[in-house]
Motif scaffolding. Structure first.
Motif, PDB file in Angstrom:
ATOM      1  N   PHE A   1     -16.280  -4.358 -32.949  1.00 12.62           N
ATOM      2  CA  PHE A   1     -16.883  -4.449 -34.272  1.00 12.62           C
ATOM      3  C   PHE A   1     -16.057  -5.466 -35.062  1.00 12.62           C
ATOM      4  N   ILE A   2     -16.751  -6.388 -35.748  1.00 10.49           N
ATOM      5  CA  ILE A   2     -16.072  -7.431 -36.512  1.00 10.49           C
ATOM      6  C   ILE A   2     -16.518  -7.327 -37.970  1.00 10.49           C
ATOM      7  N   SER A   3     -15.555  -7.185 -38.865  1.00  9.25           N
ATOM      8  CA  SER A   3     -15.840  -6.958 -40.280  1.00  9.25           C
ATOM      9  C   SER A   3     -16.050  -8.281 -41.026  1.00  9.25           C
ATOM     10  N   GLN A   4     -16.371  -8.171 -42.310  1.00  8.92           N
ATOM     11  CA  GLN A   4     -16.583  -9.357 -43.136  1.00  8.92           C
ATOM     12  C   GLN A   4     -15.345 -10.246 -43.190  1.00  8.92           C
ATOM     13  N   ASP A   5     -14.161  -9.637 -43.119  1.00 12.33           N
ATOM     14  CA  ASP A   5     -12.925 -10.425 -43.156  1.00 12.33           C
ATOM     15  C   ASP A   5     -12.384 -10.717 -41.756  1.00 12.33           C
ATOM     16  N   ASN A   6     -13.293 -10.604 -40.751  1.00  9.92           N
ATOM     17  CA  ASN A   6     -12.983 -10.954 -39.359  1.00  9.92           C
ATOM     18  C   ASN A   6     -11.970 -10.033 -38.680  1.00  9.92           C
TER      19      ASN A   6
ATOM     20  N   THR B   1     -11.084  -7.127 -36.220  1.00 12.66           N
ATOM     21  CA  THR B   1     -11.734  -6.589 -35.022  1.00 12.66           C
ATOM     22  C   THR B   1     -11.301  -5.152 -34.772  1.00 12.66           C
ATOM     23  N   THR B   2     -12.265  -4.289 -34.502  1.00 12.38           N
ATOM     24  CA  THR B   2     -12.006  -2.896 -34.143  1.00 12.38           C
ATOM     25  C   THR B   2     -12.691  -2.615 -32.819  1.00 12.38           C
ATOM     26  N   LEU B   3     -11.941  -2.060 -31.866  1.00 12.16           N
ATOM     27  CA  LEU B   3     -12.531  -1.696 -30.583  1.00 12.16           C
ATOM     28  C   LEU B   3     -13.272  -0.369 -30.722  1.00 12.16           C
ATOM     29  N   VAL B   4     -14.501  -0.317 -30.195  1.00  9.84           N
ATOM     30  CA  VAL B   4     -15.330   0.885 -30.339  1.00  9.84           C
ATOM     31  C   VAL B   4     -16.076   1.170 -29.040  1.00  9.84           C
TER      32      VAL B   4
ATOM     33  N   MET C   1     -26.562  -9.677 -28.952  1.00 11.72           N
ATOM     34  CA  MET C   1     -25.847  -8.945 -30.015  1.00 11.72           C
ATOM     35  C   MET C   1     -26.001  -9.647 -31.354  1.00 11.72           C
ATOM     36  N   SER C   2     -25.997  -8.848 -32.396  1.00 10.43           N
ATOM     37  CA  SER C   2     -26.045  -9.391 -33.744  1.00 10.43           C
ATOM     38  C   SER C   2     -24.640  -9.776 -34.194  1.00 10.43           C
ATOM     39  N   ASP C   3     -24.571 -10.647 -35.183  1.00 10.76           N
ATOM     40  CA  ASP C   3     -23.281 -11.011 -35.766  1.00 10.76           C
ATOM     41  C   ASP C   3     -22.584  -9.753 -36.277  1.00 10.76           C
ATOM     42  N   GLY C   4     -21.335  -9.577 -35.908  1.00 13.11           N
ATOM     43  CA  GLY C   4     -20.586  -8.382 -36.294  1.00 13.11           C
ATOM     44  C   GLY C   4     -20.339  -7.437 -35.140  1.00 13.11           C
ATOM     45  N   ILE C   5     -20.955  -7.707 -33.986  1.00 13.10           N
ATOM     46  CA  ILE C   5     -20.731  -6.938 -32.763  1.00 13.10           C
ATOM     47  C   ILE C   5     -20.513  -7.948 -31.641  1.00 13.10           C
TER      48      ILE C   5
ATOM     49  N   VAL D   1     -23.052   7.872 -32.721  1.00 12.06           N
ATOM     50  CA  VAL D   1     -21.664   8.243 -32.984  1.00 12.06           C
ATOM     51  C   VAL D   1     -20.755   7.164 -32.405  1.00 12.06           C
ATOM     52  N   VAL D   2     -19.920   6.603 -33.250  1.00 11.39           N
ATOM     53  CA  VAL D   2     -19.003   5.547 -32.836  1.00 11.39           C
ATOM     54  C   VAL D   2     -17.597   6.123 -32.710  1.00 11.39           C
ATOM     55  N   THR D   3     -16.955   5.856 -31.582  1.00 10.79           N
ATOM     56  CA  THR D   3     -15.571   6.266 -31.359  1.00 10.79           C
ATOM     57  C   THR D   3     -14.669   5.067 -31.608  1.00 10.79           C
ATOM     58  N   ILE D   4     -13.628   5.264 -32.411  1.00 14.28           N
ATOM     59  CA  ILE D   4     -12.700   4.195 -32.764  1.00 14.28           C
ATOM     60  C   ILE D   4     -11.544   4.165 -31.760  1.00 14.28           C
ATOM     61  N   GLY D   5     -11.344   3.021 -31.131  1.00 11.70           N
ATOM     62  CA  GLY D   5     -10.294   2.893 -30.132  1.00 11.70           C
ATOM     63  C   GLY D   5      -8.908   2.779 -30.741  1.00 11.70           C
ATOM     64  N   GLU D   6      -7.923   3.085 -29.930  1.00 10.87           N
ATOM     65  CA  GLU D   6      -6.521   2.958 -30.326  1.00 10.87           C
ATOM     66  C   GLU D   6      -5.786   2.121 -29.279  1.00 10.87           C
ATOM     67  N   PRO D   7      -4.615   1.578 -29.627  1.00  8.96           N
ATOM     68  CA  PRO D   7      -3.862   0.780 -28.665  1.00  8.96           C
ATOM     69  C   PRO D   7      -3.640   1.542 -27.358  1.00  8.96           C
ATOM     70  N   GLY D   8      -3.888   0.866 -26.255  1.00 10.27           N
ATOM     71  CA  GLY D   8      -3.725   1.498 -24.946  1.00 10.27           C
ATOM     72  C   GLY D   8      -5.020   2.005 -24.348  1.00 10.27           C
TER      73      GLY D   8
END
Length: 333
Positions: free
Chosen positions: A197-202, A204-207, A303-307, A251-258
């Motif tokens: 997932f990529i936010s407005q301020d670029n 990145t979050t792994l999901v 994919m749409s912009d932001g994914i 339902v979106v799961t938010i990833g963590e390092p590792g």
């Protein structure tokens, strides 16, 4: 069709009489080779998909949770209704596969965003996939090819495959220990892969995502499995939508390092943070012949912009292999 979906041309791998699967474990495999393997195992059914060939079309809409905009700038999450063309399916290339088979069920979604943009999500109802690399999927398809003498897969070849491909074990175990759903409407569907997932301020979050049925998950009992008709899934979904809309929570799961980014056979820890990202509503279902979902190539890299995709080799391989299959069926092959 997108330029990345150009049909690939490659030589077909021949395993030879009695050849060992393990001998080819590290060999590269192309999209054309995988599609050919599916054709060799399931036969060619002109004008139809090579995998997940048995399916049902559906129509509906998705309303995203605007709170997800902090993670993704995708137009999916504005809170406005987005039209959806969906397809539910049974895994494999047999159009007559029984709905009682202990195989995966699929949910494919095309979100029709403003200004002609699209977002695809192509999911199955197992929490993990059965291959960490395209070669494992290819080898499984070859190993399950019916023996001409018996009409059934060779147990020794399947045994050899399992021994040499541990990345298949978790999905296989899930399918063996969970009966199929009693309805498409009573199944959860998993995105399998890790996405960005990529936010407005670029940022990145792994999901990872899944769609959880508001009707609840319900599986066939052992007795129902023995007595169920071979084609109950499509009429059951059509009847259910005639009674009223069917809904799933995204339902979106938010990833963590590792957490694994590039291996769809590895589940993330259950304690990861989860957020409701929206609601999918299916309002009508119909046979796929001539319906809106029939011609769609549900390429998961649309994919749409932001994914955005990760470097998962299975995810990246699906686009060219889907293109080979789509090119054949849309040309009547």
């Amino acid at each position: 069709m997108h330029s990345k979906n150009t049909i690939l041309v490659a030589a077909i791998v021949s395993l030879g009489q009695g050849a060992s699967l393990a001998a080819f474990a590290d060999a590269p495999v192309s999209a054309s080779q995988v599609v050919q393997a599916l054709e060799d195992t399931f036969g060619v059914h002109p004008g139809q998909r090579r995998n997940h060939v048995k399916g049902t079309c559906a129509l509906g809409e998705f309303i995203g949770n605007p709170e997800i905009a902090r993670y993704s700038r995708s137009a999916l999450f504005t809170g406005k209704p987005v039209p959806v063309v969906a397809r539910f399916s049974v895994a494999g290339g047999n159009p007559n596969a029984p709905d009682t088979a202990k195989s995966a069920r699929g949910m494919a979604l095309e979100f029709q965003l403003p200004q002609g943009h699209l977002q695809h999500m192509t999911m199955i109802n197992t929490p993990v996939f059965g291959a960490a690399s395209p070669k494992t999927f290819f080898d499984l398809t070859v190993a399950t090819r019916p023996d001409p003498k018996t009409g059934k897969p060779d147990p020794e070849k399947i045994k050899a495959f399992k021994a040499s491909h541990p990345d298949n074990s978790e999905q296989a175990k899930f399918l063996e220990t969970h009966n199929p759903p009693m309805s498409y409407a009573n199944s959860a569907y998993f995105g399998i892969h890790t996405f960005k997932f990529i936010s407005q301020d670029n940022k990145t979050t792994l999901v990872r995502w899944q769609f959880v049925p508001q009707d609840g998950e319900k599986r066939l009992s052992d007795e129902e499995l023995k007595s169920a008709a071979p084609n109950f899934l499509e009429p059951a979904l059509i009847r259910r939508t005639q009674r009223g809309p069917v809904r799933w929570d995204m339902v979106v799961t938010i990833g963590e390092p590792g957490d694994s980014e590039d291996n769809p056979t590895l589940a993330w820890p259950q304690e990861r943070r989860q957020i409701k990202a929206g609601v999918l509503t299916i309002s009508a279902a119909m046979s796929q012949k001539g319906a809106k979902c029939e011609p769609i190539n549900y390429d998961p890299l649309v994919m749409s912009d932001g994914i955005a995709p990760t470097n998962d080799p299975i995810l990246l391989f699906r686009s060219p292999s889907y293109a080979v299959s789509a090119g054949k069926r849309l040309s009547g092959q």
